[in-house]
Design an enzyme around this catalytic site. Sequence first.
Site, mmCIF file in Angstrom:
data_model
loop_
_atom_site.group_PDB
_atom_site.id
_atom_site.type_symbol
_atom_site.label_atom_id
_atom_site.label_comp_id
_atom_site.label_asym_id
_atom_site.label_seq_id
_atom_site.Cartn_x
_atom_site.Cartn_y
_atom_site.Cartn_z
ATOM 1 N N SER A 413 0.921 -1.256 -0.096
ATOM 2 C CA SER A 413 -0.057 0.017 -0.054
ATOM 3 C C SER A 413 0.779 1.111 0.159
ATOM 4 C CB SER A 413 -0.933 0.174 1.171
ATOM 5 O OG SER A 413 -1.508 -1.098 1.458
ATOM 6 N N HIS A 434 -2.005 -2.866 -6.917
ATOM 7 C CA HIS A 434 -2.426 -2.345 -5.457
ATOM 8 C C HIS A 434 -4.022 -2.564 -5.454
ATOM 9 C CE1 HIS A 434 -3.597 0.807 -2.488
ATOM 10 N NE2 HIS A 434 -3.004 -0.415 -1.880
ATOM 11 N N GLU A 446 -4.884 -0.239 -8.658
ATOM 12 C CA GLU A 446 -3.824 0.697 -8.914
ATOM 13 C C GLU A 446 -2.551 -0.180 -9.631
ATOM 14 O OE1 GLU A 446 -4.300 4.784 -6.349
ATOM 15 O OE2 GLU A 446 -2.895 3.105 -5.402
ATOM 16 N N ASN A 484 -4.409 6.388 -1.551
ATOM 17 C CA ASN A 484 -4.020 6.663 -0.265
ATOM 18 C C ASN A 484 -3.242 7.780 0.272
ATOM 19 O OD1 ASN A 484 -5.540 4.254 0.562
ATOM 20 N ND2 ASN A 484 -3.692 2.931 0.555
HETATM 21 P P1 NAD Z 1 -2.088 -9.878 6.476
HETATM 22 O O1 NAD Z 1 -1.416 -9.964 7.800
HETATM 23 O O2 NAD Z 1 -3.700 -10.264 6.539
HETATM 24 O O3 NAD Z 1 -1.534 -11.260 5.613
HETATM 25 C C1 NAD Z 1 -0.320 -11.316 5.257
HETATM 26 C C2 NAD Z 1 -0.019 -12.668 5.097
HETATM 27 O O4 NAD Z 1 1.357 -12.860 4.555
HETATM 28 C C3 NAD Z 1 0.189 -13.544 6.462
HETATM 29 O O5 NAD Z 1 -0.939 -14.429 6.271
HETATM 30 C C4 NAD Z 1 1.458 -14.109 6.818
HETATM 31 O O6 NAD Z 1 1.436 -15.302 7.297
HETATM 32 C C5 NAD Z 1 1.888 -14.221 5.319
HETATM 33 N N1 NAD Z 1 3.409 -13.803 5.310
HETATM 34 C C6 NAD Z 1 4.030 -13.123 6.015
HETATM 35 N N2 NAD Z 1 5.410 -12.990 5.814
HETATM 36 C C7 NAD Z 1 5.442 -13.833 4.846
HETATM 37 C C8 NAD Z 1 6.619 -14.360 3.857
HETATM 38 N N3 NAD Z 1 7.744 -13.958 4.138
HETATM 39 N N4 NAD Z 1 6.176 -15.298 2.983
HETATM 40 C C9 NAD Z 1 5.012 -15.814 2.998
HETATM 41 N N5 NAD Z 1 4.031 -15.241 3.604
HETATM 42 C C10 NAD Z 1 4.243 -14.291 4.480
HETATM 43 O O7 NAD Z 1 -1.708 -8.585 5.681
HETATM 44 P P2 NAD Z 1 -2.931 -7.891 4.328
HETATM 45 O O8 NAD Z 1 -3.712 -7.029 5.070
HETATM 46 O O9 NAD Z 1 -3.188 -9.149 3.560
HETATM 47 O O10 NAD Z 1 -1.884 -7.200 3.749
HETATM 48 C C11 NAD Z 1 -0.859 -7.610 2.746
HETATM 49 C C12 NAD Z 1 -0.171 -6.507 1.983
HETATM 50 O O11 NAD Z 1 -1.278 -6.069 1.257
HETATM 51 C C13 NAD Z 1 0.464 -5.414 2.782
HETATM 52 O O12 NAD Z 1 1.366 -5.066 2.038
HETATM 53 C C14 NAD Z 1 -0.495 -4.472 2.606
HETATM 54 O O13 NAD Z 1 0.090 -3.207 2.956
HETATM 55 C C15 NAD Z 1 -1.202 -4.451 1.709
HETATM 56 N N6 NAD Z 1 -2.381 -3.908 1.458
HETATM 57 C C16 NAD Z 1 -3.369 -4.305 2.290
HETATM 58 C C17 NAD Z 1 -4.532 -3.635 2.590
HETATM 59 C C18 NAD Z 1 -5.538 -3.842 3.284
HETATM 60 O O14 NAD Z 1 -6.682 -3.165 3.397
HETATM 61 N N7 NAD Z 1 -5.539 -4.970 4.411
HETATM 62 C C19 NAD Z 1 -5.131 -3.107 1.204
HETATM 63 C C20 NAD Z 1 -4.374 -2.978 0.120
HETATM 64 C C21 NAD Z 1 -2.998 -3.609 0.186
#
Ligand code: NAD
Length: 708
Positions: A413, A434, A446, A484
């Site tokens: 993000s 994104h 995005e 964002n």
């Molecule tokens: P989350 O914590 O729900 O999921 C992350 C997952 O990644 C977990 O299941 C974890 O076990 C796994 N993980 C961590 N390190 C790892 C690795 N080295 N190898 C493999 N798996 C690994 O987080 P999320 O909300 O899904 O966010 C993930 C990404 O998406 C982030 O970069 C976040 O900024 C981005 N994002 C989130 C949102 C949102 O609203 N949550 C929106 C857009 C983008």
Amino acid sequence: MTEMENKAVEYAVQQGVATLTMQSAPVNALSRAIRIGLIEGIESALNDASVKAIVVTSSLPIFSGGADISEFSGGDLSPMLPEVLDKIENATKPVVAVLPGPAFGGGLEVALACHHRITFAGNKVGLPEVNLGILPGAGGTQRLPRLADVQTSLEMIVTGKPTSVVKLPGVFDKISDKPEHLLEDTKAYLQGLTPDKAIKRTCDISLTMTDETKGVFDAVTAQTKKATRGFFAPLKCIEAVRGAYTLAFDDGLKNEGKLFMECMNTPQARAQQHFFFAERAAGHVSDFDKNTPERSIEKVAIIGAGTMGGGIAMNFANAGIPVTMLELKEEALEKGLALIRKNYENSAKKGKLTQEQVESRMALLSGTTSYDDLSDVDLVIEAVFEKMEVKKTVFSTLDKVCKPGAILASNTSTLDIDEIATATSRPEDVIGLHFFSPANVMKLLEVVKAEKTSAEVIKTCMKMAKRIRKVAVLVGVCFGFVGNRMIEPYGREANRLLLEGATPEQVDRVLTEFGMPMGPFTMGDMAGLDIGYYVRQSRQEHISHDPAYGAVADRLVEKGRNGLKTGRGAYNYEPGSRVPIPDPEVLEIAKQEAERLGVQQRSDICDEEILVRVMYSLINEGAAILEEGIAAKSSDIDVIYVYGYGFPVYRGGPMQYADEVGLGTILDKLTTYRDQLGEYGKMWLEPSDLLVKLAQEGGSFRSYNAKA
Ligand code: NAD
């Protein structure tokens, strides 16, 4: 233009039947050439004694997509569509519309003006004008109810949704089982036409307003008021249809015309038409052209099966593309896949999917804990924790295991994609994708091009977005990209207003009255206030010059008020409920913080101040983004806001809204508050250079795009 020159409508006579075939690719938009072609065709057929019947049809897989909306901006419009339809309806020989594909808007209005309509069972028709902030203006609101029932007519016109022809038995005189049978069924139909049934004018049908009909109008009106809060056109659609029941046909048409013009002259119609083009324009980018090669995406991997990874995987499975999900631990993988199944099962319970569809989608998803299983994928999307070090480790591993030509994407993000790309030996294959949460629902994507991303990779990702039914907007790298980054000043002002004495419910009310689906405090509570807290922690160098920045929100998080998930945030929540309940403790925290930071609380914060500071700050950031080239055009920003943040489409997006208000006004008001707010104003409400420049020269974001 003569009949011979008219390429848009082919005219041919065979065995006593004159066929007018619209053939203006891609969708037979009812351009002036088609309108002239239809009039000339009808005249020729009427003047030819050998012609006994007239067929209006199309050589394309669509009958007609409707008005040529590029004509909305003016030019010679004669003959107008109603004139064409008048000619068709009043023809003294039977006119049969044969629909080999969908008919929308003006296209359906053409068919409704014909004396007979023939199509095939799988076809759909609709009157989508309401989506452009207007109503069907060529008799659609008068003719459809004369053929279909009142409920169906109202639904079609008020929602603009396409309807299956089999639900419209009154509209179609013959529905072939297959498109291949249309021709022979039409011949048989024409042969079976008896003189008494040959000319059946829709306008001759008279309708009356019975108690039952009135009941339908009342119910649809009540429901529409609720469902389309803020929109102008839907209620006007109902008013126009009412005319079909209360006025003579010609007066009903006049009434429709008057209501059409009322809609057309609104900022909403301008906004919705702007948005229609904005969405299409988002796909047109200068980074690639038709000669740029495209890579094929047949296998995808997702790293991280958390909230985002799961949702992203579903998009691909829904499109029939196999996905491998990678997690470090088996449990996390199982949890992620189980959540996806639960989501699909819920859709099945609601009747949106069959059980077979659930199973076939699940069958496309597999899990692994080994990077070796990613050696043959075409695209990898990383969705792990938002930490640069973690992302870099993932990307350097991907670099080692993925085949040459695989696209390596990050769903970050906020993090710098250029830096992530340095972890690989192939930065030209690295890109940001994104997605917005929930990723399986939100339409926006995005696509973030980093400094070295190749044109080929950009093109492939933009095209891939269509396959997974996303609206892709290409943006550049900066903190928060477009969406964002702009939401930051929006949230900052909302929080500052709370510190200055406004209440969360006042701020939220102003923004929901503006048309946002929820106000900034409700949105913060839903997303989790801890997320913003950690972002502020990581961005101290950009905000620490303002000790009051996000102060109230920080204190809320420190008190465990993380939002909906903890039952308390800027509001309180009853267990299991999402309804925000104002909490005096929040105001008390704001008061204490104001005292501590030496901010004078005021009781005179009016709605206009809230709207200007919150919304105009967001627009101001949009202007900076445009100037920096992070977004290529202001309409791209509008698409991001409508699809990513629920910005009301009837305002066309923040930049279109600003153009409508006038950039001079936006600048004046923003600078007024900047000056009133002293040090704070100087820190945060400085207008961006582009806003100042455009306002001073009487320009608009739209005019800036045109020049860029
Ligand atoms: P989350 O914590 O729900 O999921 C992350 C997952 O990644 C977990 O299941 C974890 O076990 C796994 N993980 C961590 N390190 C790892 C690795 N080295 N190898 C493999 N798996 C690994 O987080 P999320 O909300 O899904 O966010 C993930 C990404 O998406 C982030 O970069 C976040 O900024 C981005 N994002 C989130 C949102 C949102 O609203 N949550 C929106 C857009 C983008």
